[in-house]
Design a protein around this motif. Sequence first.
Motif, PDB file in Angstrom:
ATOM      1  N   VAL A 155       0.834  -1.207   0.000  1.00 36.26           N
ATOM      2  CA  VAL A 155       0.000   0.000   0.000  1.00 36.26           C
ATOM      3  C   VAL A 155       0.866   1.253   0.000  1.00 36.26           C
ATOM      4  O   VAL A 155       1.867   1.329   0.721  1.00 36.26           O
ATOM      5  N   TYR A 156       0.472   2.216  -0.822  1.00 35.77           N
ATOM      6  CA  TYR A 156       1.046   3.564  -0.772  1.00 35.77           C
ATOM      7  C   TYR A 156      -0.054   4.517  -0.317  1.00 35.77           C
ATOM      8  O   TYR A 156      -1.151   4.522  -0.884  1.00 35.77           O
ATOM      9  N   LYS A 157       0.242   5.331   0.687  1.00 39.50           N
ATOM     10  CA  LYS A 157      -0.721   6.320   1.198  1.00 39.50           C
ATOM     11  C   LYS A 157      -0.355   7.690   0.629  1.00 39.50           C
ATOM     12  O   LYS A 157       0.802   8.099   0.700  1.00 39.50           O
ATOM     13  N   THR A 158      -1.354   8.373   0.106  1.00 35.94           N
ATOM     14  CA  THR A 158      -1.055   9.633  -0.578  1.00 35.94           C
ATOM     15  C   THR A 158      -2.179  10.647  -0.372  1.00 35.94           C
ATOM     16  O   THR A 158      -3.278  10.301   0.055  1.00 35.94           O
ATOM     17  N   GLN A 159      -1.863  11.901  -0.676  1.00 36.68           N
ATOM     18  CA  GLN A 159      -2.878  12.950  -0.695  1.00 36.68           C
ATOM     19  C   GLN A 159      -2.548  13.919  -1.825  1.00 36.68           C
ATOM     20  O   GLN A 159      -1.401  14.024  -2.263  1.00 36.68           O
ATOM     21  N   VAL A 160      -3.569  14.621  -2.291  1.00 35.49           N
ATOM     22  CA  VAL A 160      -3.378  15.732  -3.222  1.00 35.49           C
ATOM     23  C   VAL A 160      -3.704  17.004  -2.460  1.00 35.49           C
ATOM     24  O   VAL A 160      -4.832  17.179  -1.989  1.00 35.49           O
ATOM     25  N   VAL A 161      -2.723  17.879  -2.306  1.00 35.95           N
ATOM     26  CA  VAL A 161      -2.922  19.136  -1.580  1.00 35.95           C
ATOM     27  C   VAL A 161      -3.372  20.194  -2.577  1.00 35.95           C
ATOM     28  O   VAL A 161      -2.663  20.486  -3.550  1.00 35.95           O
ATOM     29  N   ASN A 162      -4.544  20.759  -2.333  1.00 36.14           N
ATOM     30  CA  ASN A 162      -5.091  21.778  -3.238  1.00 36.14           C
ATOM     31  C   ASN A 162      -4.491  23.139  -2.879  1.00 36.14           C
ATOM     32  O   ASN A 162      -5.068  23.915  -2.127  1.00 36.14           O
ATOM     33  N   ASP A 163      -3.312  23.396  -3.429  1.00 43.67           N
ATOM     34  CA  ASP A 163      -2.495  24.532  -2.990  1.00 43.67           C
ATOM     35  C   ASP A 163      -2.476  25.693  -3.971  1.00 43.67           C
ATOM     36  O   ASP A 163      -1.647  26.592  -3.864  1.00 43.67           O
ATOM     37  N   ARG A 164      -3.358  25.687  -4.950  1.00 39.87           N
ATOM     38  CA  ARG A 164      -3.365  26.756  -5.939  1.00 39.87           C
ATOM     39  C   ARG A 164      -4.807  27.193  -6.205  1.00 39.87           C
ATOM     40  O   ARG A 164      -5.744  26.537  -5.780  1.00 39.87           O
ATOM     41  N   GLY A 165      -4.943  28.294  -6.906  1.00 40.82           N
ATOM     42  CA  GLY A 165      -6.274  28.747  -7.290  1.00 40.82           C
ATOM     43  C   GLY A 165      -6.678  30.003  -6.547  1.00 40.82           C
ATOM     44  O   GLY A 165      -5.935  30.556  -5.739  1.00 40.82           O
ATOM     45  N   ILE A 166      -7.881  30.433  -6.806  1.00 40.57           N
ATOM     46  CA  ILE A 166      -8.351  31.708  -6.272  1.00 40.57           C
ATOM     47  C   ILE A 166      -8.462  31.688  -4.758  1.00 40.57           C
ATOM     48  O   ILE A 166      -8.298  32.705  -4.087  1.00 40.57           O
ATOM     49  N   HIS A 167      -8.692  30.478  -4.163  1.00 40.71           N
ATOM     50  CA  HIS A 167      -8.888  30.415  -2.710  1.00 40.71           C
ATOM     51  C   HIS A 167      -7.633  30.852  -1.949  1.00 40.71           C
ATOM     52  O   HIS A 167      -7.709  31.619  -0.982  1.00 40.71           O
ATOM     53  N   ILE A 168      -6.455  30.392  -2.379  1.00 40.62           N
ATOM     54  CA  ILE A 168      -5.227  30.778  -1.680  1.00 40.62           C
ATOM     55  C   ILE A 168      -4.876  32.234  -1.992  1.00 40.62           C
ATOM     56  O   ILE A 168      -4.343  32.961  -1.147  1.00 40.62           O
ATOM     57  N   CYS A 169      -5.201  32.682  -3.194  1.00 40.92           N
ATOM     58  CA  CYS A 169      -4.959  34.104  -3.529  1.00 40.92           C
ATOM     59  C   CYS A 169      -5.787  35.033  -2.645  1.00 40.92           C
ATOM     60  O   CYS A 169      -5.337  36.131  -2.295  1.00 40.92           O
ATOM     61  N   GLU A 232      -8.362  42.171  -7.324  1.00 44.15           N
ATOM     62  CA  GLU A 232      -6.964  41.994  -6.913  1.00 44.15           C
ATOM     63  C   GLU A 232      -6.607  40.521  -6.816  1.00 44.15           C
ATOM     64  O   GLU A 232      -5.518  40.096  -7.233  1.00 44.15           O
ATOM     65  N   ALA A 233      -7.519  39.735  -6.243  1.00 37.53           N
ATOM     66  CA  ALA A 233      -7.261  38.299  -6.097  1.00 37.53           C
ATOM     67  C   ALA A 233      -7.145  37.633  -7.470  1.00 37.53           C
ATOM     68  O   ALA A 233      -6.269  36.774  -7.699  1.00 37.53           O
ATOM     69  N   GLN A 234      -8.012  38.006  -8.394  1.00 38.98           N
ATOM     70  CA  GLN A 234      -7.966  37.437  -9.739  1.00 38.98           C
ATOM     71  C   GLN A 234      -6.673  37.832 -10.462  1.00 38.98           C
ATOM     72  O   GLN A 234      -6.069  37.015 -11.168  1.00 38.98           O
ATOM     73  N   GLU A 235      -6.238  39.079 -10.255  1.00 44.76           N
ATOM     74  CA  GLU A 235      -4.986  39.522 -10.857  1.00 44.76           C
ATOM     75  C   GLU A 235      -3.799  38.784 -10.249  1.00 44.76           C
ATOM     76  O   GLU A 235      -2.844  38.422 -10.946  1.00 44.76           O
ATOM     77  N   MET A 236      -3.874  38.523  -8.938  1.00 42.78           N
ATOM     78  CA  MET A 236      -2.802  37.774  -8.282  1.00 42.78           C
ATOM     79  C   MET A 236      -2.715  36.356  -8.835  1.00 42.78           C
ATOM     80  O   MET A 236      -1.625  35.821  -9.061  1.00 42.78           O
ATOM     81  N   LEU A 237      -3.864  35.725  -9.072  1.00 39.50           N
ATOM     82  CA  LEU A 237      -3.873  34.384  -9.648  1.00 39.50           C
ATOM     83  C   LEU A 237      -3.242  34.397 -11.044  1.00 39.50           C
ATOM     84  O   LEU A 237      -2.464  33.503 -11.391  1.00 39.50           O
TER      85      LEU A 237
END
Length: 595
Positions: A155-169, A232-237
């Motif tokens: 078994v391999y245990k894994t995750q995908v970290v949602n580290d991009r997009g408008i939410h972090i901006c 501003e957030a959209q421009e940052m993205l």
Amino acid sequence: MALSQIITTHIQAAVQALFNIELDKAELQATRRDFEGDITLVIFPLLKVIKGSNPVELGNKIGAYLVENTNVVDRFNVVAGFLNIVISDAYYINYFNEIKGDDAFGTRQPDADGKAVMVEYASPNTNKPLHLGHVRNVLLGYSVAQILQAAGKKVYKTQVVNDRGIHICKSMIAWERFGNGETPETSGLKGDKLVGKYYVEFDKAYKNEINGLVAAGSTEDEAKKQAPIMLEAQEMLRKWEAGDAAVVALWEKMNGWVYKGFDATFEAIGVDFDKNYYESNTYLLGKDVVEEGLAKGVFEKDPDGSVWIDLTPDGLDRKIVLRSDGTSVYITQDIGTAIQRVKDFPDVGGMVYTVGNEQDYHFKVLFLILKKLGYDWAEHLYHLSYGMVDLPSGKMKSREGTVVDADDLMDEMTATAQSISEELGKLDGYTDEEKARLYNIIGLGALKYYILKVDPKKRILFDPKESVDFAGNTGPFIQYTYARIQSLLRRADFNRSVTLPVAEVQLHEKEKALIKSIAQFPDVVQSAANSYSPALVANYTYDLVKEYNSFYQSVPVLGAEQETEKVFRTQLSEKVGETIKAAFALLGINVPERM
């Protein structure tokens, strides 16, 4: 060999000897409680291959053969079309002597095919801390990984970290506007909580700007689009996607704070990962696969340049995989990420996705597309779908009154364990450090067991106080029984490592019932692995504990008159303790040595 396999082999031999017929299989089931017996042969299917017999006559012939020609069957009875078989005490004693020193009891050797399973769970967003929904997710995913491993899978245990997009901006913009250089160190907040704080600040500022624009004459829709902080957030993205150095540096700094916060929460809850994937690295994956799929005729291009797959012949709908401007959608990323995982781990032969049931349709589409693209491992993909976790009204609300923070939840569980333990007066003579450690074991055990004992697909109403009850189907009840067994073993001042000859042991009915219960553990692990359900392991453990408590109250253990009884019953107790500990380890739950 399992008892069912042994009995099947003997039944096949009986049918061969009595009727000169080769029997492929025998339909066996546990004997109903209102009849004498340990295992039951359903006779009706045999009438199709053994002509000219009635069920009772056939059952009596097979039963008599088994008693006369095996040392496994002691006696039998026939009720209508069912042969109820009573297994000999000698079989149970020999079986127990074989397993009592087996530290790996319940687990299987690694599968010969060498194929691995990748289990994905957690997959948080970096704009806020982990919450109650994540708790069920990570507990399910981690437990399923443990169970699959025990069942012989790599078994391999894994995750995908949602580290991009408008939410972090949004968090980044708010920190720039209102943060005054605040850091986890200067604020005393965990990094994920600090970034989450500024996500909330963004939302407050955004709403204020919308209200101001509406008051100045804009419609609400216009205001939402024109609010300066959102622009501003959209421009940052856009700048992030273009690789702007300053934006990327800020993004790395704030995400770094979040990762440290996540790591602390994962460590506290007792889960880990072999590999982290980050959406910032995977969001462009899958585009090349779309081109390959177009060439194979799996996908089709519309006049506007968008690419689709028509799944209506399969009972689904038509799904877009690439927009007309060439940008990908979530399903495209998921296709690319799945393929990338097999490139990273070539021995992966299947994947388990631990994701809430609101994504059921998404995974039907994803799995079907991967099959149509021709990947053999796509036949072994599973969506570990689960329901929501609800709380009784007014209990454990977060500071915002909406989402329960995972760290707060664990702290609350530890505090609840402390309160109930102190009420019961169970911890006299413990040091403060020992008490703190025990409260944590009990509190987390209560949380994990309460969530994992429920079938994943069902919605849960989680009551913290009920979960820490020391009676009933709860983690603390099982932990308390384990601790009682350890106390008994510490008081056993004799050699319990001897193997008693069969002739010296007279089985009490409670001892026999307990051995039967222990013997189910390997099959339960396999069933839980096949159905991806930790609930099977949790509820088996509760049944085992109930059986042990019935045994403990019915027969003396250390106070037994005969030395052989004392030794055998202590050995039985020890094996029950080992089985509880092994089962709880599959659920990610610790057990206390004293309590």
